[in-house]
Design an enzyme around this catalytic site. Structure first.
Site, mmCIF file in Angstrom:
data_model
loop_
_atom_site.group_PDB
_atom_site.id
_atom_site.type_symbol
_atom_site.label_atom_id
_atom_site.label_comp_id
_atom_site.label_asym_id
_atom_site.label_seq_id
_atom_site.Cartn_x
_atom_site.Cartn_y
_atom_site.Cartn_z
ATOM 1 N N CYS B 10 0.842 -1.184 0.000
ATOM 2 C CA CYS B 10 0.000 0.000 0.000
ATOM 3 C C CYS B 10 0.891 1.251 0.000
ATOM 4 C CB CYS B 10 -0.931 0.010 1.208
ATOM 5 S SG CYS B 10 -0.093 -0.164 2.778
ATOM 6 N N CYS B 13 2.811 1.906 3.136
ATOM 7 C CA CYS B 13 3.908 0.972 3.417
ATOM 8 C C CYS B 13 5.174 1.461 2.728
ATOM 9 C CB CYS B 13 3.550 -0.425 2.932
ATOM 10 S SG CYS B 13 1.909 -0.951 3.452
#
Lengths: 315, 76
Positions: B10, B13
């Site tokens: 994501c 992240c």
């Protein structure tokens, strides 16, 4: 204050004279954009501050001891306050199943979490008023409870990907956050959301304004009024591909309602936009077998359609 | 020292990964940052929300991006 700023911009700086069609539309637009962006920032900050008290690890612990019905209700309510993004859907699902949360209860959470989200509630509150926002929240929770219970009754435990049952998670103590960290978290989250949605808000309010100003008064009554029985299912079908974009759809739907779209149809459409989306379905495919995905989408679509007919009939 | 960033790709992240690398550099540490993207491994740390940071086997933070000063304490 928002009206004052809109006055300043439209009448003073642009020196347009009040009363003209275009001037009023522009004034309206500037007023609404300010109001919604302000509400978004304030309410999202507040909601994410509260959320920092409900990490999913805690939610999981609360839910693992719950039975059907009570469990579904608690799960739906926790779905509103637990931070959720589609990229966390899979680890959350696995975590719930691993700690013994019943499948139906897990689904109540998974339905409520994206559907009753703060961006949708802010826009509904700001544009439609608190009553519609409250009805949306109430029926959203009801759909989550009912949908989760139906999935629970269907005994589909074998339709969860096999590897999910093999995962063992250690108990992790999540350190309590300091007030400073909660503020940082809430502030960061608010910035993220506002950065992501502001352009949709502006464009959608603009389109809504155009519809408001230029579309004939009753042009939707025939197509989307309460007498057209196909309007609700059609609205649900159109809503599914509009990926959780509450910010971009609600202002437009607001204008469409003024032009005769029935309130139940409006609610069903917005629920379909937030609760059902292709990307989420693709993400859930990692943990669910096709039959259970089908059931999940089917039950959601049917309950949302039912909600639409119900409100078209009683409001 | 063993540093791992957990997250299935994501945006946040990736943000955390970059931030961790920067902070390590500022601290003058030459440590490789491992990125863990498969769910079974992520879950084996007891983490339910990504991104998460694991230092020497303990979860330091999950579900949010810590501030730079927090990161410095976590990584030193």
């Amino acid at each position: 204050m928002f009206a004052w700023i809109a006055d300043m911009i439209v009448y003073r700086w642009m020196s347009l004279s009040p009363g003209e069609h275009l001037t009023e539309a522009l004034h309206f637009f500037i007023y609404d954009v300010q109001k919604i962006l302000f509400l978004l920032a304030v309410i999202i900050y507040g909601v994410s501050f509260i959320r920092s008290f409900f990490p999913p690890e805690r939610t999981k612990k609360i839910l693992s001891h719950k039975r059907e019905f009570i469990g579904n209700i608690v799960a739906a309510l926790l779905g509103v306050v637990t931070p959720f993004c589609s990229c966390s859907a899979v680890p959350m699902f696995i975590g719930f199943v691993e700690s013994g949360v019943p499948l139906g209860v897990t689904f109540s959470f998974l339905i409520a979490s994206p559907m009753v989200n703060e961006v949708a509630l802010v826009l509904l509150f700001g544009l439609f008023g608190w009553k519609i926002a409250a009805i949306y929240m109430g029926t959203g929770l009801a759909v989550a409870v009912a949908g989760g219970m139906m999935i629970g009754r269907a005994k589909m435990e074998d339709q969860v990907a096999d590897y999910v049952y093999q995962i063992k998670m250690p108990e992790v103590e999540i350190a309590a956050l300091s007030w400073r960290q909660r503020h940082d978290y809430a502030w960061q989250y608010t910035q993220d959301i506002v950065k992501k949605v502001w352009i949709y808000v502006i464009v959608a309010i603009g389109i809504g304004g155009l519809i408001h100003g230029y579309a004939p008064e009753d042009f939707l009554v025939r197509y989307a009024g309460r007498d057209n029985l196909f309007a609700v299912p059609l609205a649900v079908l159109i809503g599914i591909p509009l990926y959780s974009n509450a910010a971009g759809t609600i202002p437009i739907v607001h204008a469409l309602m003024e032009k005769g779209m029935a309130i139940g149809t409006v609610l069903a459409f917005m629920m379909a936009v937030t609760a059902l989306s292709f990307p989420e379905i693709i993400i859930l495919k990692q943990v669910l077998k096709p039959k259970l995905i089908g059931l999940f989408v089917g039950i959601n679509a049917v309950t949302i359609t039912f909600v639409g007919y119900l409100f078209n009939a009683i409001l | 020292m063993e540093v791992k960033v957990l997250g299935a790709g994501c945006a946040k992240c990736n943000q955390l990964e970059t931030l961790v690398k920067q902070t390590l550099q500022e601290l003058g540490k030459e440590v490789k940052v491992d990125k863990v993207t498969d769910f079974p491994t992520i879950m084996s740390y007891g983490v339910m929300t990504t991104p998460a940071l694991v230092v020497d086997g303990t979860v330091k933070v999950s579900g949010r991006i810590p501030s730079v000063s927090e990161l410095k304490t976590m990584l030193s």
